[in-house]
Design a protein around this motif. Structure first.
Motif, short mmCIF file in Angstrom:
data_model
loop_
_atom_site.label_atom_id
_atom_site.label_comp_id
_atom_site.label_asym_id
_atom_site.label_seq_id
_atom_site.Cartn_x
_atom_site.Cartn_y
_atom_site.Cartn_z
N LEU A 94 46.49 38.62 66.77
CA LEU A 94 47.12 38.41 65.71
C LEU A 94 46.94 37.24 65.02
O LEU A 94 46.83 36.25 65.70
CB LEU A 94 48.66 38.75 66.11
CG LEU A 94 49.08 40.14 66.99
CD1 LEU A 94 50.81 39.83 66.83
CD2 LEU A 94 48.55 41.23 66.21
N GLY A 95 46.87 37.12 63.67
CA GLY A 95 46.81 36.07 63.05
C GLY A 95 47.44 36.30 61.51
O GLY A 95 48.36 37.05 61.36
N SER A 96 47.02 35.66 60.58
CA SER A 96 47.50 35.57 59.38
C SER A 96 46.57 35.18 58.29
O SER A 96 45.49 34.49 58.53
CB SER A 96 48.73 35.00 59.02
OG SER A 96 48.59 33.53 59.23
N VAL A 97 46.78 35.58 56.95
CA VAL A 97 45.73 35.25 55.93
C VAL A 97 46.81 34.91 54.67
O VAL A 97 47.82 35.54 54.35
CB VAL A 97 44.63 36.34 55.55
CG1 VAL A 97 45.54 37.65 55.10
CG2 VAL A 97 43.83 35.64 54.44
N THR A 98 46.45 33.96 53.93
CA THR A 98 47.15 33.65 52.75
C THR A 98 46.67 34.50 51.58
O THR A 98 45.47 34.24 51.12
CB THR A 98 47.09 32.08 52.32
OG1 THR A 98 47.65 31.33 53.46
CG2 THR A 98 47.95 31.71 51.22
N PRO A 126 51.43 44.72 51.75
CA PRO A 126 50.98 43.95 52.84
C PRO A 126 52.07 43.67 54.06
O PRO A 126 53.33 43.49 53.54
CB PRO A 126 50.44 42.74 52.04
CG PRO A 126 50.39 43.06 50.63
CD PRO A 126 51.33 44.13 50.30
N VAL A 127 51.76 43.72 55.14
CA VAL A 127 52.72 43.51 56.25
C VAL A 127 52.88 41.73 56.43
O VAL A 127 52.02 41.29 56.51
CB VAL A 127 52.10 43.92 57.31
CG1 VAL A 127 53.35 43.69 58.54
CG2 VAL A 127 52.03 45.42 57.53
N PRO A 128 54.24 41.28 56.25
CA PRO A 128 54.09 39.81 56.48
C PRO A 128 53.83 39.62 57.77
O PRO A 128 54.03 40.00 58.63
CB PRO A 128 55.71 39.78 56.28
CG PRO A 128 56.46 41.07 55.36
CD PRO A 128 55.37 41.97 55.84
N ALA A 129 53.19 38.18 58.00
CA ALA A 129 52.90 37.73 59.06
C ALA A 129 53.99 37.14 60.15
O ALA A 129 53.75 36.76 61.05
CB ALA A 129 51.81 36.39 58.87
N SER A 160 51.63 34.23 49.62
CA SER A 160 52.31 34.80 50.90
C SER A 160 51.50 34.84 52.03
O SER A 160 50.26 34.90 51.99
CB SER A 160 53.06 35.97 50.47
OG SER A 160 51.94 37.07 50.12
N LYS A 161 51.99 34.96 53.19
CA LYS A 161 51.24 35.17 54.34
C LYS A 161 51.08 36.59 54.84
O LYS A 161 52.33 37.09 54.90
CB LYS A 161 51.68 34.26 55.56
CG LYS A 161 51.65 32.74 55.19
CD LYS A 161 50.47 32.25 55.71
CE LYS A 161 50.31 30.72 55.40
NZ LYS A 161 49.12 30.14 55.51
N GLN A 162 50.19 37.25 55.11
CA GLN A 162 49.88 38.43 55.40
C GLN A 162 49.34 38.47 56.98
O GLN A 162 48.52 37.82 57.21
CB GLN A 162 48.98 39.15 54.75
CG GLN A 162 48.81 40.91 55.02
CD GLN A 162 47.72 41.48 53.96
OE1 GLN A 162 47.55 40.76 53.05
NE2 GLN A 162 47.55 42.69 54.05
#
Length: 351
Positions: free
Chosen positions: A175-179, A158-161, A184-186
């Motif tokens: 661009l956003g993120s998912v936990t 996974p790519v860190p956010a 961790s945030k992706q």
């Protein structure tokens, strides 16, 4: 004879019988130190100081990922980057039924994203070092959710956010993120979780494309980059200017106010051509999203051939480095990107 005086025979017996050797204090200290050192070495080996195959990877460790020390080159395959084992489960790209709470082996933050023109896929999203980013069909975008954990997340890190910015040809809002399950945030692109592929070892690699029928490189809009013949002229949806024409390398094409379509006149000559490069003629069978009637070829004063759109000669700008760049737009109030209808674009996109 004095009763306390030993006989010759007794003296001989005493000489033949060796007495136990006594250790000096220094010898005892050296022995104790050797035992202690052996114990420390055994504990170090048992704790796996860098060598234990059972040590769990650390998820999203900023201190390690920023330096790249924990990940070798940061993007390498197997033992140099993401620990992917070609023979392990999950390497087929379908994820794993392993422990979803185990931290994923994430790589370095992506930095400022970039777009790279692939001859087979068109523009694809990469991280700041040119490594391709992928999406997984078994994930969801609404709401964002990752279905890749366990050994899947070893093959597809996974790519860190954190510390990520959009490429110039992408909307920042994409661009956003998912936990993830491990906390961790992706990074997400238009809701889709983003991954690298462990077997991509060099910038520009797209070895993950189509793996398992479920993995695809990201297109700039977050959709799948799909295979197809490269187009000599195609349409790109640029977030600031809207839909515009690009050449086969994905570079924005411009027209110049000092040229003219009829009568034919070329206002860019000499030193101008060091900055503004004439676009090569196009094969009309290799157009995508562009009416064939708009495309023609014109002959420059030096005898070379140049692409024309709606009879206007078109150029690329030397300051544009990647698909989606529009740094030539509005230069000197005379250079403008070209719409799919062959008109010059003079205002930002609306809606």
């Amino acid at each position: 004879m004095n009763q306390h005086t030993p006989t010759v025979a007794a003296t001989a017996r005493t000489a033949r019988t060796p007495r136990p050797a006594r250790c000096s204090d220094a010898q005892r200290r050296h022995a104790a130190l050797a035992v202690t050192a052996a114990a420390v070495m055994a504990l170090t080996t048992a704790c796996g100081s860098g060598g234990s195959p059972n040590a769990a990877p650390v998820a999203n460790d900023k201190a390690q990922s920023a330096s790249g020390g924990s990940y070798g080159s940061g993007y390498g395959s197997g033992d140099s980057g993401y620990g992917a084992n070609k023979g392990q489960a999950g390497g087929d790209g379908y994820g794993s039924s392993g422990d979803s709470t185990r931290p994923a082996a994430q790589g370095a933050p992506a930095g400022t994203l970039a777009l790279r023109q692939s001859p087979e896929l068109g523009p694809v999203v990469t991280d700041s070092k040119g490594m391709t980013l992928y999406r997984f069909d078994k994930d969801t975008a609404k709401p964002p959710n990752s279905a890749c954990s366990g050994t899947c997340a070893t093959t597809w890190p996974p790519v860190p956010a954190d510390d990520t910015a959009a490429a110039s040809g992408m909307a920042a809002s994409a661009l956003g993120s998912v936990t993830r399950a491990d906390g961790s945030k992706q990074l997400t692109i238009n809701g889709w979780p983003a991954y690298r592929y462990a077997k991509d070892t060099a910038p520009g690699d797209t070895k993950g494309q189509g793996v398992g029928g479920t993995w695809n490189a990201f297109a700039p809009d977050g959709k799948k980059a799909t295979a197809g013949p490269a187009a000599d002229v195609s349409v790109f949806d640029q977030p600031k200017l809207g839909k515009l024409l690009v050449d086969k390398e994905g570079r924005t094409v411009y027209r110049f106010n000092k040229d003219s379509a009829w009568p034919m006149r070329f206002g860019c000559n000499g030193a101008c051509l060091d900055t503004w490069k004439p676009v090569a003629p196009a094969d009309k069978s290799k157009l995508k999203g562009v009416p064939e009637k708009l495309i023609s070829t014109v002959t420059r004063p030096d005898g070379t051939k140049q692409l024309a759109v709606k009879c206007w000669p078109v150029y690329t700008f030397s300051g544009d480095r990647q698909p989606g760049d529009v740094k030539g737009q509005g230069k000197m109030g005379a250079w403008f990107a070209v719409s799919p209808e062959g008109k010059k674009i003079t205002s930002p996109a609306t809606g």
